[in-house]
Scaffold this motif. Structure first.
Motif, PDB file in Angstrom:
ATOM      1  N   VAL A  95       0.915  -0.999   0.051  1.00 48.83           N
ATOM      2  CA  VAL A  95      -0.070   0.111   0.088  1.00 48.83           C
ATOM      3  C   VAL A  95       0.832   1.142   0.006  1.00 48.83           C
ATOM      4  O   VAL A  95       1.714   1.425   0.869  1.00 48.83           O
ATOM      5  CB  VAL A  95      -0.820   0.134   1.210  1.00 48.83           C
ATOM      6  CG1 VAL A  95      -2.059   1.096   1.297  1.00 48.83           C
ATOM      7  CG2 VAL A  95      -1.588  -1.199   1.554  1.00 48.83           C
ATOM      8  N   GLU A  96       0.699   1.919  -0.879  1.00 48.94           N
ATOM      9  CA  GLU A  96       1.644   3.203  -1.058  1.00 48.94           C
ATOM     10  C   GLU A  96       0.831   4.519  -0.808  1.00 48.94           C
ATOM     11  O   GLU A  96       0.031   4.923  -1.374  1.00 48.94           O
ATOM     12  CB  GLU A  96       2.105   3.492  -2.518  1.00 48.94           C
ATOM     13  CG  GLU A  96       3.395   4.319  -2.807  1.00 48.94           C
ATOM     14  CD  GLU A  96       4.652   3.537  -2.225  1.00 48.94           C
ATOM     15  OE1 GLU A  96       5.247   4.064  -1.558  1.00 48.94           O
ATOM     16  OE2 GLU A  96       4.636   2.250  -2.178  1.00 48.94           O
ATOM     17  N   THR A  97       0.949   4.878   0.543  1.00 51.64           N
ATOM     18  CA  THR A  97       0.002   6.054   0.938  1.00 51.64           C
ATOM     19  C   THR A  97       0.627   7.457   0.468  1.00 51.64           C
ATOM     20  O   THR A  97      -0.307   8.247   0.319  1.00 51.64           O
ATOM     21  CB  THR A  97       0.137   5.884   2.555  1.00 51.64           C
ATOM     22  OG1 THR A  97       1.507   6.009   3.038  1.00 51.64           O
ATOM     23  CG2 THR A  97      -0.630   5.017   3.147  1.00 51.64           C
ATOM     24  N   GLY A  98       1.925   7.566   0.070  1.00 53.28           N
ATOM     25  CA  GLY A  98       2.134   8.820  -0.293  1.00 53.28           C
ATOM     26  C   GLY A  98       2.628   9.784   1.181  1.00 53.28           C
ATOM     27  O   GLY A  98       2.075   9.576   1.992  1.00 53.28           O
ATOM     28  N   THR A 101       2.249  13.184   3.298  1.00 55.71           N
ATOM     29  CA  THR A 101       1.008  13.819   3.760  1.00 55.71           C
ATOM     30  C   THR A 101       1.201  15.283   2.955  1.00 55.71           C
ATOM     31  O   THR A 101       2.303  15.897   2.823  1.00 55.71           O
ATOM     32  CB  THR A 101       1.004  13.936   5.261  1.00 55.71           C
ATOM     33  OG1 THR A 101       2.052  14.468   5.807  1.00 55.71           O
ATOM     34  CG2 THR A 101       0.456  12.726   5.994  1.00 55.71           C
ATOM     35  N   GLN A 156       8.618  11.511  -0.877  1.00 54.93           N
ATOM     36  CA  GLN A 156       8.773  10.197  -0.008  1.00 54.93           C
ATOM     37  C   GLN A 156       8.996   9.110  -1.203  1.00 54.93           C
ATOM     38  O   GLN A 156       8.427   8.942  -2.180  1.00 54.93           O
ATOM     39  CB  GLN A 156       7.422   9.834   0.559  1.00 54.93           C
ATOM     40  CG  GLN A 156       7.559   8.431   1.239  1.00 54.93           C
ATOM     41  CD  GLN A 156       6.203   8.245   1.820  1.00 54.93           C
ATOM     42  OE1 GLN A 156       5.677   9.033   2.521  1.00 54.93           O
ATOM     43  NE2 GLN A 156       5.456   6.977   1.675  1.00 54.93           N
ATOM     44  N   ARG A 214       9.784   5.905  -3.215  1.00 50.35           N
ATOM     45  CA  ARG A 214       8.878   4.707  -3.404  1.00 50.35           C
ATOM     46  C   ARG A 214       9.233   3.310  -2.540  1.00 50.35           C
ATOM     47  O   ARG A 214      10.699   3.226  -2.421  1.00 50.35           O
ATOM     48  CB  ARG A 214       8.932   4.317  -4.754  1.00 50.35           C
ATOM     49  CG  ARG A 214       7.816   3.187  -5.251  1.00 50.35           C
ATOM     50  CD  ARG A 214       7.883   3.056  -6.639  1.00 50.35           C
ATOM     51  NE  ARG A 214       7.338   4.201  -7.311  1.00 50.35           N
ATOM     52  CZ  ARG A 214       6.088   3.910  -8.101  1.00 50.35           C
ATOM     53  NH1 ARG A 214       5.330   3.125  -7.687  1.00 50.35           N
ATOM     54  NH2 ARG A 214       5.364   5.098  -8.244  1.00 50.35           N
ATOM     55  N   SER A 240       6.897  -1.669  -3.448  1.00 53.99           N
ATOM     56  CA  SER A 240       6.079  -1.034  -4.466  1.00 53.99           C
ATOM     57  C   SER A 240       7.008  -1.281  -5.736  1.00 53.99           C
ATOM     58  O   SER A 240       6.395  -1.422  -6.625  1.00 53.99           O
ATOM     59  CB  SER A 240       5.959   0.176  -4.137  1.00 53.99           C
ATOM     60  OG  SER A 240       5.768   1.140  -5.265  1.00 53.99           O
TER      61      SER A 240
END
Ligand code: FMN
Length: 741
Positions: A199-202, A204, A268, A270, A274
């Motif tokens: 899960v790549e949230t990236g 904020t 951020q 990767r 991912s």
């Protein structure tokens, strides 16, 4: 077991696999097509800032720029409240065409992913990918078994027809298919939660934004530092919102850029998971790797052919191989019948024995000799019915028997009886059956009944043997099986060429044409069917019925049906009934004959050299092979005659084949000329070259008299000695074939 593991899933899944493969092959074209249509600046030639500046010049209302895996750049904009998307030229920022995903590719993708169904279709596609993995692994093991080891995996195959097409194509495509199937299974397992999905949230949204006057996008440092080839997506800030930012996604990660200062506010990288995920997707779809996509697509295209040839071979095996409906399981059977056969005649006898024993209340398991199990826990009786070929060799369905016998653990209570099928015209009458009988005895098994030998499928001898077995098992078996005589066709002599009279070796090349209408199913519908020859290939055999109704005699065919004539090369034997009869024929005379396929004697295809060795009339099928070598694979002929002026058979033709490279090298030996040489002498003289060819994987085909074949075997054994191998090893790999009489 291995064959079942390969065949059964393949059979059930064939239709679905074909759909997945064909749609996969079509989808594999997409990355290459996208790539061909895209304008792609070289690495380092252009930054994201430059691209964005040029795009904005043509599309002031740009909301987002996306760069696809193939390099195509798409701009998303909102003009007068109407959203739009265009494919743009990355060098100029100008629009090329409106961007509309192809409805055709979308439909194909749905068919590929879910058979146009919902989740159940997706699950089925996942299961099919797993079946394909199983088929690839079991197929590789079958190939290894067939070629005789991992090292021999790339060596030429013998044989013909659907079995050979299946093996050749599988060998070519298996790695590509395995890659597609493994990655497909992985992605499907992730979708159904069987494997974790990264899960790549990236990052904020940044807490501090300058909020100053927006600068031109082409001047922003954060975007100037990123090469265009790394761009995935650039989302523009809301117009008139100074607190909003550019959000940037690259192949290395994602972050934000301040629209006033151009500063990179947050980035951020990767995650490794991912990156792995991205690789798996690329390896499955070819996205970003268009050349791999094309390779996978070509591999996928073999699946329909593999399915059809696989089903055809399964059906042929089932029809001929006694996989009878009432066949008991090997582990539960009290009686085992093992069959060694090349042209299937022996299976008919085995079927009769199977039926009779079944009727008498035995639990009978029948299989080919190659399928010898390690042990049969319940069995008390073992019957081995086998034919013999070549120089006392095993027929096709028994070639692995002797090797498997070393692992066989026969119970002391297991008793056996061997029944050989052969032809007394051959000097090594039923030799393989005799060898099998001796090998079983040396394993410590006791004989139920001594080995017996049946000449030319004699129904009466078989029935007599059955009577003796009945006495032993205590039940009348009444074995009555009379194989139908083969249907014959009428052939008319077209022309003949005579050689060898002066050196007491009268040999004629006889060319026949069909003298009766063809018997194909479609020809039955024609009012007057044309006269066509039955199908045959060089190396098959022509059975000729001599005039006084004796048993047929066999002659190796020197042509294929595509040559338009049926050609044999016959040496007149002193007192020979059939050869004498054929030598008397004049153009226009007719004979009765039938074709007996001999798929075990065919040159391998591919670029490995083929060494043809023969003497006298044995040149016939070898010339047939050369004539068919229109792809100019390396072929070398060693041939021995008596005198170049009298019996140099096919001399003009061979000269032509050398000129047009169907024949790579010709080496002749004449025993009644000044050189007084035999073909073995020529091989010995050429031993360095012969050894080099064998090292490269060459296949050897020998055709001619028994003495010549024995001499050749000895010389080739000598040549192979420094390589620590021998003729028997090559034979077991299908690389040393003989047609000996
Ligand atoms: C090319 C060829 C070679 C053969 N070689 C031998 C042989 O060496 N010894 C023998 O006894 N029979 C030989 N035979 C005869 C076969 O073993 C016999 O026809 C047998 O019934 C064939 O059974 P199958 O169709 O089950 O293989 C040969 C037949 C052919 C066509």
């Amino acid at each position: 077991m291995l064959r079942k593991l390969h065949g059964l899933p393949g059979l059930f899944a064939a239709l679905f696999l074909m759909t997945l493969a064909i749609t996969g092959a079509v989808l594999a074209l997409a990355p290459a097509m996208d790539r061909a249509a895209a304008v792609i600046p070289a690495a380092g030639e252009m930054s994201v800032a430059e691209l964005a500046g040029r795009v904005v010049a043509h599309y002031p209302e740009t909301e987002q720029i996306v760069r696809g895996p193939s390099g195509a750049v798409i701009v998303y904009y909102n003009r007068d409240g109407q959203p739009g998307a265009d494919l743009v030229n990355a060098l100029t920022g100008e629009g090329i065409a409106p961007y509309e995903p192809s409805a055709f590719f979308t439909w194909i993708k749905d068919l590929h992913r879910s058979f146009l169904l919902d989740n159940s279709g997706r699950a089925l596609a996942g299961v099919m990918a797993a079946v394909m993995v199983l088929l690839c692994f079991s197929g590789i093991l079958l190939l290894v078994r067939r070629t005789g080891g991992w090292k021999a995996l790339l060596r030429p195959f013998a044989g013909s027809g659907s079995k050979r097409i299946h093996a050749e194509l599988a060998r070519f495509a298996v790695l590509g298919l395995l890659l597609s199937a493994l990655t497909g299974s992985y992605l499907s397992a992730q979708r159904f939660g069987l494997l974790p999905e990264p899960v790549e949230t990236g990052p904020t949204f940044p807490a501090e934004v300058s909020g100053g006057q927006p600068a031109a996008v082409s001047s922003l440092n954060a975007l100037m530092a990123v090469d265009l080839n790394e761009l995935r997506e650039l989302v523009f800030p809301y117009p008139d919102d100074p607190q909003d930012v550019y959000s940037l996604t690259t192949s290395g990660g994602s972050g934000f850029a301040d629209q006033a200062t151009g500063e990179l506010l947050k980035f951020q990288p990767r995650s490794e998971a991912s990156l792995v995920q991205q690789w798996i997707v690329s390896l499955h779809t070819g996205e970003g790797l268009w050349w791999l996509g094309l390779i996978l697509g070509i591999a996928a295209l073999t699946v329909p052919v593999l399915s059809v040839t696989g089903i055809t071979s399964w059906w042929q095996r089932r029809r001929s191989s006694g996989q009878f409906l009432d066949n008991a399981n090997a582990a539960q059977a009290d009686t085992i019948i093992l069959v060694g056969s090349e042209a299937n005649a022996t299976w008919g006898f085995a079927r009769e024995l199977h039926t009779s024993l079944n009727k008498a209340g035995f639990r009978v398991h029948c299989a080919e000799m190659n399928a010898l199990a390690e042990y049969y826990p319940q069995a008390a009786m073992l019957f081995v019915l086998t034919s013999t070929y070549g120089d006392g060799d095993a027929p096709a369905s028994a070639r692995q028997f002797m090797a498997r016998l070393s692992d066989f653990r026969g119970e002391k209570t297991l008793q056996y009886a061997v029944l050989g099928f052969g032809d007394r015209q051959f000097p090594n009458f039923c030799q393989f059956a005799l060898n099998v009988d001796a090998a079983l005895a040396s394993k410590g098994l006791s004989r139920l009944h001594p080995v017996e030998l049946i000449d030319r499928c004699s129904a009466s001898q078989f029935s007599e043997w059955g009577d003796k077995i009945s006495g032993i098992v205590g039940t009348p078996l009444a074995l009555t099986y009379d194989p139908l005589p083969p249907p014959t066709v009428k052939l008319a002599l077209l022309e003949r060429a005579d050689y060898g009279l002066a050196v007491q070796a009268p040999t004629s090349i006889l060319r026949f044409k069909a003298a009766q209408p063809g018997r194909g199913w479609w020809q039955k519908w024609l009012p007057r069917a044309p006269e066509t020859l039955p199908p045959f290939e060089a190396g098959d055999l022509l059975g000729v019925m001599p005039p006084q109704g004796q048993a047929p005699r066999f002659y190796s065919l020197a042509s294929s049906v595509t040559d338009g004539v049926l050609e044999i090369c016959v040496r007149k034997q002193p007192g020979g009934l059939c050869s004498g009869y054929l030598h008397e024929l004049r153009p226009g005379d007719r004979i009765d004959g039938f074709i007996r396929p001999n798929p075990g004697f065919r040159p391998a295809t591919g670029n490995t050299p083929v060494i043809l060795i023969g003497a006298g009339a044995g040149i016939g099928p070898l010339t047939g092979f050369i004539r068919k070598n229109t792809e100019r694979h390396p072929m070398f002929l060693y041939w021995g005659g008596r005198n170049s002026h009298s019996d140099f058979l096919y001399q003009p033709e061979l000269g032509r084949y050398l000129d047009d490279h169907r024949l790579t090298g010709l080496n002749t030996a004449f025993s009644r000329s000044d050189e007084r040489a035999y073909v073995q002498d020529k091989l010995r003289q050429d031993q360095v070259a012969v050894r080099q060819m064998i090292e490269k994987g060459a296949q050897i085909l020998v055709c001619g008299g028994r003495d010549m074949a024995a001499g050749v075997k000895q010389v080739i054994d000598d040549i192979l000695r420094p390589m620590a191998t021998d003729v028997d090893t090559l034979r077991s790999q299908g690389r040393y074939l003989e047609d000996v009489y």
